[in-house]
Design an enzyme around this catalytic site. Sequence first.
Site, mmCIF file in Angstrom:
data_model
loop_
_atom_site.group_PDB
_atom_site.id
_atom_site.type_symbol
_atom_site.label_atom_id
_atom_site.label_comp_id
_atom_site.label_asym_id
_atom_site.label_seq_id
_atom_site.Cartn_x
_atom_site.Cartn_y
_atom_site.Cartn_z
ATOM 1 N NE ARG A 234 7.720 -2.307 6.147
ATOM 2 C CZ ARG A 234 6.457 -2.100 6.179
ATOM 3 N NH1 ARG A 234 5.617 -1.673 5.492
ATOM 4 N NH2 ARG A 234 6.073 -2.565 7.353
ATOM 5 N NE ARG B 172 -5.143 -1.654 9.316
ATOM 6 C CZ ARG B 172 -3.803 -1.079 8.933
ATOM 7 N NH1 ARG B 172 -3.514 0.103 8.299
ATOM 8 N NH2 ARG B 172 -2.791 -1.584 9.510
ATOM 9 N NE ARG C 261 2.036 -4.936 11.131
ATOM 10 C CZ ARG C 261 3.241 -4.645 10.275
ATOM 11 N NH1 ARG C 261 4.378 -5.170 10.373
ATOM 12 N NH2 ARG C 261 3.023 -4.248 9.238
ATOM 13 N NE ARG D 77 6.002 -0.286 10.169
ATOM 14 C CZ ARG D 77 5.059 -0.354 8.986
ATOM 15 N NH1 ARG D 77 4.734 0.439 8.128
ATOM 16 N NH2 ARG D 77 3.977 -1.093 9.743
ATOM 17 C CE LYS E 54 -2.057 -1.082 3.853
ATOM 18 N NZ LYS E 54 -1.530 -2.344 4.252
HETATM 19 P P1 AP5 Z 1 4.977 -1.519 1.817
HETATM 20 O O1 AP5 Z 1 4.380 -0.904 0.447
HETATM 21 O O2 AP5 Z 1 5.489 -0.996 3.036
HETATM 22 O O3 AP5 Z 1 3.408 -2.167 2.246
HETATM 23 P P2 AP5 Z 1 2.257 -1.630 3.091
HETATM 24 O O4 AP5 Z 1 1.098 -2.408 2.630
HETATM 25 O O5 AP5 Z 1 2.182 -0.337 3.127
HETATM 26 O O6 AP5 Z 1 2.673 -2.531 4.604
HETATM 27 P P3 AP5 Z 1 2.475 -1.682 5.907
HETATM 28 O O7 AP5 Z 1 3.089 -2.675 6.888
HETATM 29 O O8 AP5 Z 1 2.893 -0.544 6.110
HETATM 30 O O9 AP5 Z 1 0.917 -2.018 6.223
HETATM 31 P P4 AP5 Z 1 0.055 -1.989 7.599
HETATM 32 O O10 AP5 Z 1 -1.023 -1.894 7.012
HETATM 33 O O11 AP5 Z 1 0.319 -3.164 8.319
HETATM 34 O O12 AP5 Z 1 0.951 -0.860 8.411
HETATM 35 P P5 AP5 Z 1 0.433 0.658 8.678
HETATM 36 O O13 AP5 Z 1 1.879 1.300 8.809
HETATM 37 O O14 AP5 Z 1 -0.488 1.112 7.869
HETATM 38 O O15 AP5 Z 1 5.410 -2.744 1.389
HETATM 39 C C1 AP5 Z 1 6.174 -3.727 2.143
HETATM 40 C C2 AP5 Z 1 7.482 -4.290 1.645
HETATM 41 O O16 AP5 Z 1 7.202 -4.776 0.232
HETATM 42 C C3 AP5 Z 1 8.695 -3.149 1.451
HETATM 43 O O17 AP5 Z 1 9.890 -3.715 1.661
HETATM 44 C C4 AP5 Z 1 8.183 -2.992 -0.081
HETATM 45 O O18 AP5 Z 1 9.708 -2.545 -0.758
HETATM 46 C C5 AP5 Z 1 7.999 -4.318 -0.732
HETATM 47 N N1 AP5 Z 1 7.106 -4.391 -1.936
HETATM 48 C C6 AP5 Z 1 6.179 -3.722 -2.294
HETATM 49 N N2 AP5 Z 1 5.556 -3.807 -3.285
HETATM 50 C C7 AP5 Z 1 6.197 -4.939 -3.989
HETATM 51 C C8 AP5 Z 1 5.897 -5.929 -4.906
HETATM 52 N N3 AP5 Z 1 5.063 -5.515 -5.873
HETATM 53 N N4 AP5 Z 1 6.957 -6.849 -4.996
HETATM 54 C C9 AP5 Z 1 7.788 -7.053 -4.096
HETATM 55 N N5 AP5 Z 1 8.039 -6.412 -3.073
HETATM 56 C C10 AP5 Z 1 7.135 -5.421 -2.761
HETATM 57 O O19 AP5 Z 1 0.055 0.450 10.184
HETATM 58 C C11 AP5 Z 1 0.895 0.080 11.188
HETATM 59 C C12 AP5 Z 1 0.211 0.098 12.554
HETATM 60 O O20 AP5 Z 1 -0.597 1.384 12.876
HETATM 61 C C13 AP5 Z 1 -0.938 -1.035 12.568
HETATM 62 O O21 AP5 Z 1 -0.505 -2.209 12.862
HETATM 63 C C14 AP5 Z 1 -1.997 -0.350 13.577
HETATM 64 O O22 AP5 Z 1 -1.443 -0.826 15.033
HETATM 65 C C15 AP5 Z 1 -1.871 1.041 13.559
HETATM 66 N N6 AP5 Z 1 -2.786 1.502 12.676
HETATM 67 C C16 AP5 Z 1 -2.776 1.897 11.209
HETATM 68 N N7 AP5 Z 1 -3.748 2.233 10.592
HETATM 69 C C17 AP5 Z 1 -5.042 2.007 11.509
HETATM 70 C C18 AP5 Z 1 -6.062 2.124 11.435
HETATM 71 N N8 AP5 Z 1 -6.797 2.780 10.393
HETATM 72 N N9 AP5 Z 1 -7.000 1.753 12.477
HETATM 73 C C19 AP5 Z 1 -6.441 1.226 13.701
HETATM 74 N N10 AP5 Z 1 -4.746 1.323 13.717
HETATM 75 C C20 AP5 Z 1 -4.289 1.613 12.682
HETATM 76 MG MG MG Z 2 2.400 1.179 4.684
#
Ligand code: AP5
Ligand code: MG
Length: 244
Positions: A151, A112, A195, A184, A37
């Site tokens: 990552r 989410r 997660r 991270r 994402k």
């Molecule tokens: P990346 O693009 O970083 O993936 P992502 O989907 O953004 O993954 P996140 O870990 O950021 O998602 P998340 O939803 O768990 O975390 P968030 O920060 O939102 O890509 C991942 C890796 O893959 C990278 O190394 C990239 O280079 C590689 N990659 C990408 N595309 C690729 C491809 N096509 N092929 C190969 N490799 C590829 O949330 C973190 C925490 O915050 C949550 O756990 C929760 O506690 C809290 N939180 C956030 N939002 C909310 C909400 N709305 N409600 C409640 N809690 C929340």
């Molecule tokens: Mg992300």
Amino acid sequence: MTSSIGRDSPIGSSSPIGRNSPIGRVVVLLGAPGAGKGTQAQILSKRLGLAHVATGDLFRAAVRDETPLGTVAKAYMDRGELVPDTVTIKMLLERLSKPDAAAGILLDGFPRNTAQADALDKALAEAGGSVDIAPYIEVPESDLVARLSGRWICRAEGHPYHEQANPPLVAGVCDIDGSELYQRTDDQPATVQARLRQQLGALAEVVAYYRDRGLLKPVDGRRGIDGVSEDLFASIAAATGTQG
Ligand code: AP5
Ligand code: MG
């Protein structure tokens, strides 16, 4: 049309969206943790002229700055749990009240769960807007762990890299802004498992929410980053009338 949320909202936001101008295009980018994402949102927000709004990035900034919000959020993030809706929705609505959101928004990591999806729909409706499309980056669960464990992200802006799939030109340094790369804390193996265990069920409900409304657009996330970008761009352009 301008309108407000907040004064009458049970969520209690004091920063109505759509206050200065009507809200533009709204794209909700869905995917499991590690699906890509953030990677795609950074590419597509620039290409589409949308504000990239990522709740995870907002929480990480609050943790870094040691704000009261950051203290609350950190405990949940470290356990791999979702931060409570009251806190998250209020933070999101405040972000959407910023001027750059008026041109349109690309949401990454919100909603989410269905309560968050409902809150978003209500806030947008009061601002004269609605979700245009919800692209869903589909990646098998078995690939997510490898993506998260390899990552690295940059300190300045959270630009994401991967040791194999998307390495930086210079190890440990962001290609874009030169800041240091770090891993991270919630990408530790135990937290990654937590997660996925705790969040995939809610994701399935959000996917169903948008499918029921005819807004879901599944995209094959197993392809390379550029291929996924092209598929996402084509879907979003078709849904929003954007010229490619
Ligand atoms: P990346 O693009 O970083 O993936 P992502 O989907 O953004 O993954 P996140 O870990 O950021 O998602 P998340 O939803 O768990 O975390 P968030 O920060 O939102 O890509 C991942 C890796 O893959 C990278 O190394 C990239 O280079 C590689 N990659 C990408 N595309 C690729 C491809 N096509 N092929 C190969 N490799 C590829 O949330 C973190 C925490 O915050 C949550 O756990 C929760 O506690 C809290 N939180 C956030 N939002 C909310 C909400 N709305 N409600 C409640 N809690 C929340
Ligand atoms: Mg992300």
